[in-house]
Scaffold this motif. Structure first.
Motif, mmCIF file in Angstrom:
data_model
loop_
_atom_site.group_PDB
_atom_site.id
_atom_site.type_symbol
_atom_site.label_atom_id
_atom_site.label_comp_id
_atom_site.label_asym_id
_atom_site.label_seq_id
_atom_site.Cartn_x
_atom_site.Cartn_y
_atom_site.Cartn_z
ATOM 1 N N ALA A 390 -7.967 -4.726 7.460
ATOM 2 C CA ALA A 390 -7.622 -6.107 7.116
ATOM 3 C C ALA A 390 -6.229 -6.174 6.491
ATOM 4 O O ALA A 390 -5.419 -7.044 6.831
ATOM 5 N N MET A 391 -5.941 -5.251 5.580
ATOM 6 C CA MET A 391 -4.635 -5.252 4.917
ATOM 7 C C MET A 391 -3.518 -4.916 5.896
ATOM 8 O O MET A 391 -2.411 -5.475 5.817
ATOM 9 N N VAL A 392 -3.778 -4.024 6.820
ATOM 10 C CA VAL A 392 -2.774 -3.691 7.842
ATOM 11 C C VAL A 392 -2.469 -4.915 8.699
ATOM 12 O O VAL A 392 -1.306 -5.219 8.993
ATOM 13 N N MET A 393 -3.540 -5.653 9.106
ATOM 14 C CA MET A 393 -3.328 -6.852 9.930
ATOM 15 C C MET A 393 -2.558 -7.922 9.151
ATOM 16 O O MET A 393 -1.714 -8.621 9.717
ATOM 17 N N LYS A 394 -2.830 -8.049 7.865
ATOM 18 C CA LYS A 394 -2.103 -9.015 7.054
ATOM 19 C C LYS A 394 -0.615 -8.652 7.002
ATOM 20 O O LYS A 394 0.258 -9.532 7.132
ATOM 21 N N THR A 395 -0.325 -7.364 6.856
ATOM 22 C CA THR A 395 1.069 -6.911 6.779
ATOM 23 C C THR A 395 1.793 -7.148 8.100
ATOM 24 O O THR A 395 2.931 -7.635 8.125
ATOM 25 N N ILE A 396 1.130 -6.828 9.209
ATOM 26 C CA ILE A 396 1.753 -7.009 10.526
ATOM 27 C C ILE A 396 2.027 -8.491 10.789
ATOM 28 O O ILE A 396 3.131 -8.873 11.224
ATOM 29 N N THR A 410 3.683 -7.553 0.200
ATOM 30 C CA THR A 410 2.511 -7.178 0.998
ATOM 31 C C THR A 410 2.613 -5.729 1.472
ATOM 32 O O THR A 410 1.623 -4.987 1.450
ATOM 33 N N TRP A 411 3.825 -5.330 1.858
ATOM 34 C CA TRP A 411 4.027 -3.935 2.257
ATOM 35 C C TRP A 411 3.716 -2.989 1.089
ATOM 36 O O TRP A 411 3.131 -1.917 1.285
ATOM 37 N N GLY A 412 4.081 -3.388 -0.105
ATOM 38 C CA GLY A 412 3.817 -2.539 -1.257
ATOM 39 C C GLY A 412 2.335 -2.300 -1.468
ATOM 40 O O GLY A 412 1.891 -1.156 -1.663
ATOM 41 N N TRP A 413 1.539 -3.366 -1.417
ATOM 42 C CA TRP A 413 0.090 -3.210 -1.598
ATOM 43 C C TRP A 413 -0.535 -2.405 -0.461
ATOM 44 O O TRP A 413 -1.421 -1.574 -0.687
ATOM 45 N N THR A 414 -0.093 -2.633 0.759
ATOM 46 C CA THR A 414 -0.657 -1.912 1.895
ATOM 47 C C THR A 414 -0.327 -0.422 1.822
ATOM 48 O O THR A 414 -1.182 0.435 2.067
ATOM 49 N N LEU A 415 0.931 -0.103 1.474
ATOM 50 C CA LEU A 415 1.296 1.308 1.331
ATOM 51 C C LEU A 415 0.495 1.975 0.212
ATOM 52 O O LEU A 415 0.025 3.118 0.356
ATOM 53 N N LEU A 416 0.308 1.261 -0.887
ATOM 54 C CA LEU A 416 -0.402 1.838 -2.020
ATOM 55 C C LEU A 416 -1.876 2.086 -1.694
ATOM 56 O O LEU A 416 -2.398 3.184 -1.938
ATOM 57 N N ILE A 417 -2.542 1.088 -1.153
ATOM 58 C CA ILE A 417 -3.993 1.191 -0.944
ATOM 59 C C ILE A 417 -4.318 1.942 0.340
ATOM 60 O O ILE A 417 -5.041 2.946 0.323
ATOM 61 N N ILE A 442 2.965 10.369 -5.475
ATOM 62 C CA ILE A 442 4.051 9.887 -6.340
ATOM 63 C C ILE A 442 5.032 9.039 -5.545
ATOM 64 O O ILE A 442 5.460 7.961 -5.983
ATOM 65 N N ALA A 443 5.392 9.518 -4.348
ATOM 66 C CA ALA A 443 6.337 8.776 -3.505
ATOM 67 C C ALA A 443 5.761 7.415 -3.104
ATOM 68 O O ALA A 443 6.449 6.391 -3.159
ATOM 69 N N LEU A 444 4.490 7.417 -2.708
ATOM 70 C CA LEU A 444 3.839 6.153 -2.348
ATOM 71 C C LEU A 444 3.808 5.209 -3.539
ATOM 72 O O LEU A 444 4.052 4.004 -3.408
ATOM 73 N N GLY A 445 3.501 5.752 -4.718
ATOM 74 C CA GLY A 445 3.421 4.920 -5.910
ATOM 75 C C GLY A 445 4.752 4.286 -6.255
ATOM 76 O O GLY A 445 4.808 3.092 -6.595
ATOM 77 N N VAL A 446 5.833 5.058 -6.169
ATOM 78 C CA VAL A 446 7.152 4.534 -6.507
ATOM 79 C C VAL A 446 7.576 3.458 -5.517
ATOM 80 O O VAL A 446 8.019 2.358 -5.900
ATOM 81 N N ILE A 447 7.437 3.754 -4.212
ATOM 82 C CA ILE A 447 7.846 2.791 -3.180
ATOM 83 C C ILE A 447 7.004 1.519 -3.279
ATOM 84 O O ILE A 447 7.519 0.397 -3.195
ATOM 85 N N GLY A 451 7.983 -2.666 -4.212
ATOM 86 C CA GLY A 451 7.598 -3.846 -3.441
ATOM 87 C C GLY A 451 6.729 -4.803 -4.231
ATOM 88 O O GLY A 451 6.874 -6.028 -4.135
ATOM 89 N N ILE A 452 5.804 -4.257 -5.052
ATOM 90 C CA ILE A 452 4.843 -5.097 -5.778
ATOM 91 C C ILE A 452 5.491 -5.796 -6.962
ATOM 92 O O ILE A 452 5.262 -6.988 -7.196
ATOM 93 N N PHE A 453 6.329 -5.071 -7.714
ATOM 94 C CA PHE A 453 6.832 -5.602 -8.979
ATOM 95 C C PHE A 453 8.275 -6.082 -8.942
ATOM 96 O O PHE A 453 8.664 -6.916 -9.771
ATOM 97 N N VAL A 454 9.091 -5.577 -8.025
ATOM 98 C CA VAL A 454 10.521 -5.897 -8.055
ATOM 99 C C VAL A 454 10.935 -6.801 -6.899
ATOM 100 O O VAL A 454 11.658 -7.789 -7.088
ATOM 101 N N PHE A 455 10.465 -6.481 -5.681
ATOM 102 C CA PHE A 455 10.947 -7.201 -4.503
ATOM 103 C C PHE A 455 9.860 -8.066 -3.859
ATOM 104 O O PHE A 455 9.933 -8.356 -2.660
#
Length: 574
Positions: A390-396, A410-417, A442-447, A451-455
């Motif tokens: 569902a999250m992938v479809m929302k991002t696409i 949205t990309w940030g949440w999808t990458l994280l989860i 760590i890389a996923l968390g930073v990226i 997306g979630i908090f800054v952009f």
């Protein structure tokens, strides 16, 4: 998937619209923008005619049923009067004039006391074996002297009611004869109804035309699937209408037509129950087809019940009103057989204990996984996969409609989860070692955090974005946890059905256990097992339909950003 649509704009001379629309009905591919309901007296009249043709036979059936209800009521009234017998009402009136009152009583036989006749003059009218009906004669100014209350006096004669029943039976026979004549003409009435609806559809399209040039010309707008463009253009070139065609856009709210294979098409009615997607959205039917089928099978959870559904599906094929539903029932039955076998359950019996399946016992779902019930773990895993998709479809969808930069949150949440779930799965199965897993996380968390908090909104002050990201984090974490736990209902429903079926099996087994069971015990065993499992299948099927719909309509649609803003493709046709 959603079929791309072509928008057609037509310009017609005033007076040519009726003939042109008739040609479009013959074509059967053009969805003319029009009202879905009557808009004036004429359209209301056309709809009323169509409804009248549809209701002729049901109305005649209702007349027969109404007469039967009158017969049943009269029969009940006759039986209530029969116990009092036939009596002379004039004699009762003379007693009243003389100052005496007759009271009527109906009491259980074990309550009736013959000694009451010593208290007041009493006459037993009828003894049915369970009740005693009697009357007393007392002066009108005397109170009831018996320890039981009188009942209302019988009104009328049962002989007269017998005559009324005979008249009603004759009336019913005439109504049934009329019904048989109407049913013989059912095809005619159905064709007449279709003609009325065809005329109504064409009329609604005609009145939706917009007049122009001092009412000398009319303009119409229509939509049709893009893959039919060549065929439609060739047909329109044979008419006198001037038309312009271009690619439809979401802003024009074109009708939604699905282009799916035969398997996915079976599940399109489920999508329509919620609503068709917006033109710039996505078709959820392919996901519903897979996950509704899987969820249904998990809720049923019994290979034996799946076989019953398959048999029922083939029987429904022979019923005209259900033959379109039959393939879906068969498909769900096959899925239930496969999943039920994996869960090693057959009519609530554990087939993993059968020697015949000993060589393939390893493919069965373990009773426990990591100290938890295997079915519970399976439900959670399936739910996580469902939500990740569902999250992938929302991002696409959001990236396609808004662009990449506008979708960074949205990309940030999808990458994280979704990324976290994938990496966690690889680590669990040993594909990634602990050190690599740590750096990937760590890389996923930073990226994701960027997306979630800054952009999350590139047009806004980053400080506002941080506050918005914190609020989204609270809502997402709490909401996602509840969504995942919702999938436990798949395990709970399957378990409840299995336990109830097992209870019926045990009840039947108790009748025939011991080695001395007679024919009566075996008949009782068959009745308990057959009736019990029939009831269980009905209840399981109801839950297995409703709850998978909920998981798709609520959990999946919410996390995929699905919006039911579209209207169904409805071409003018005959």
């Amino acid at each position: 998937m959603i079929s791309p649509m072509t928008r057609y704009s037509f310009i017609l001379l005033k007076g040519e619209e009726e003939g042109f629309l008739e040609k479009l009905q013959e074509l059967g591919m053009m969805d003319i923008t029009r009202s879905a309901k009557p808009v004036d007296e004429h359209s209301e009249e056309l709809l009323t005619k169509a409804e009248a043709h549809r209701s002729i036979i049901p109305s005649a059936k209702a007349d027969v049923a109404a007469i039967q209800e009158k017969i049943d009521a009269a029969t009940k009234e006759r039986e209530a009067l029969r116990v009092w017998g036939e009596f002379d009402t004039s004699s009762i009136e003379r007693l009243k004039e003389a100052g005496y009152t007759i009271r009527y009583y109906s009491v259980p036989k074990k309550v009736f006391m013959e000694e009451w006749a010593e208290i007041v003059p009493l006459e037993v009218i009828n003894d049915s074996g369970s009740k005693v009906y009697f009357v007393t004669v007392q002066p009108s100014d005397e109170d009831n002297l018996l320890p039981v209350d009188p009942i209302p006096a019988p009104q009328g004669s049962y002989i007269l009611i017998d005559k009324k029943i005979e008249e009603l039976k004759a009336e019913k026979a005439a109504a049934e004869e009329k019904l048989a004549e109407l049913e013989a003409k059912s095809e005619y009435f159905e064709e007449a109804r279709k003609r009325d609806l065809t005329d109504l559809d064409r009329y609604l399209a005609r009145v939706s035309a917009v007049p122009a040039a001092e009412n000398t010309i009319l303009t119409l707008e229509g939509f049709a699937p893009k893959d039919k463009e060549a065929e439609i253009t060739e047909y329109l070139d044979t008419t006198d209408a001037f038309f312009i065609k271009d690619e439809a856009t979401a802003e024009e709210n074109p009708p939604i037509s699905f282009r799916n294979n035969w398997f996915v098409k079976m599940f399109e009615p489920l999508t329509d129950m919620y609503g068709r997607p917006a033109y710039n959205g996505f078709d959820p039917t392919p996901f519903i087809s897979i996950f509704f089928m899987l969820f249904f099978a998990l809720c049923m959870g019994d290979a034996g019940y799946g076989l019953i559904l398959i048999i029922l599906g083939f029987l429904l094929k022979k019923v005209e009103s259900f033959k379109n539903t039959a393939p879906l029932v068969i498909t769900l039955g096959v899925a239930t057989v496969v999943v039920g076998f994996f869960l090693h359950t057959f009519f609530s019996l554990d087939i993993a204990t059968w020697k015949i399946f000993e060589p393939i016992k390893g493919i069965f779902l373990p009773d426990e996984i990591g100290g938890y019930a295997g079915g519970m773990v399976l439900s959670i895993v399936v739910g996580i996969v469902h939500l990740c998709l569902a999250m992938v479809m929302k991002t696409i969808t959001e990236t396609r409609n808004k662009g990449f930069l506008e979708s960074l949150g949205t990309w940030g949440w999808t990458l994280l989860i979704v990324g976290g779930v994938v990496v966690g799965g690889f680590a669990l199965f040993g594909v990634l070692d602990a050190k690599v897993t740590k750096w990937v996380i760590i890389a996923l968390g930073v990226i994701s955090a960027l997306g979630i908090f800054v952009f999350n909104n590139i047009h806004r002050n980053p400080l506002f974005n941080i506050g918005s990201g914190l609020w989204d984090t609270y809502n997402t974490v709490t909401g996602l946890l509840g969504d995942v736990l919702s999938y436990l209902r798949l395990y709970a429903l399957g378990l409840a059905g299995a336990m109830l079926g097992l209870a019926f099996n045990d009840m039947g087994y108790q009748l025939v256990s011991g080695g001395n069971a007679g024919i009566g015990a075996w008949i009782g065993f068959i009745l308990i097992v057959v009736i019990g499992h029939t009831l269980n299948i009905a209840m399981c099927a109801l839950g297995a339909f409703v709850h998978p719909l909920r998981l798709n309509f609520l959990e999946f649609f919410k996390n995929s950003g699905y919006e039911a803003a579209g209207r169904k493709y409805n071409p003018l046709s005959k």
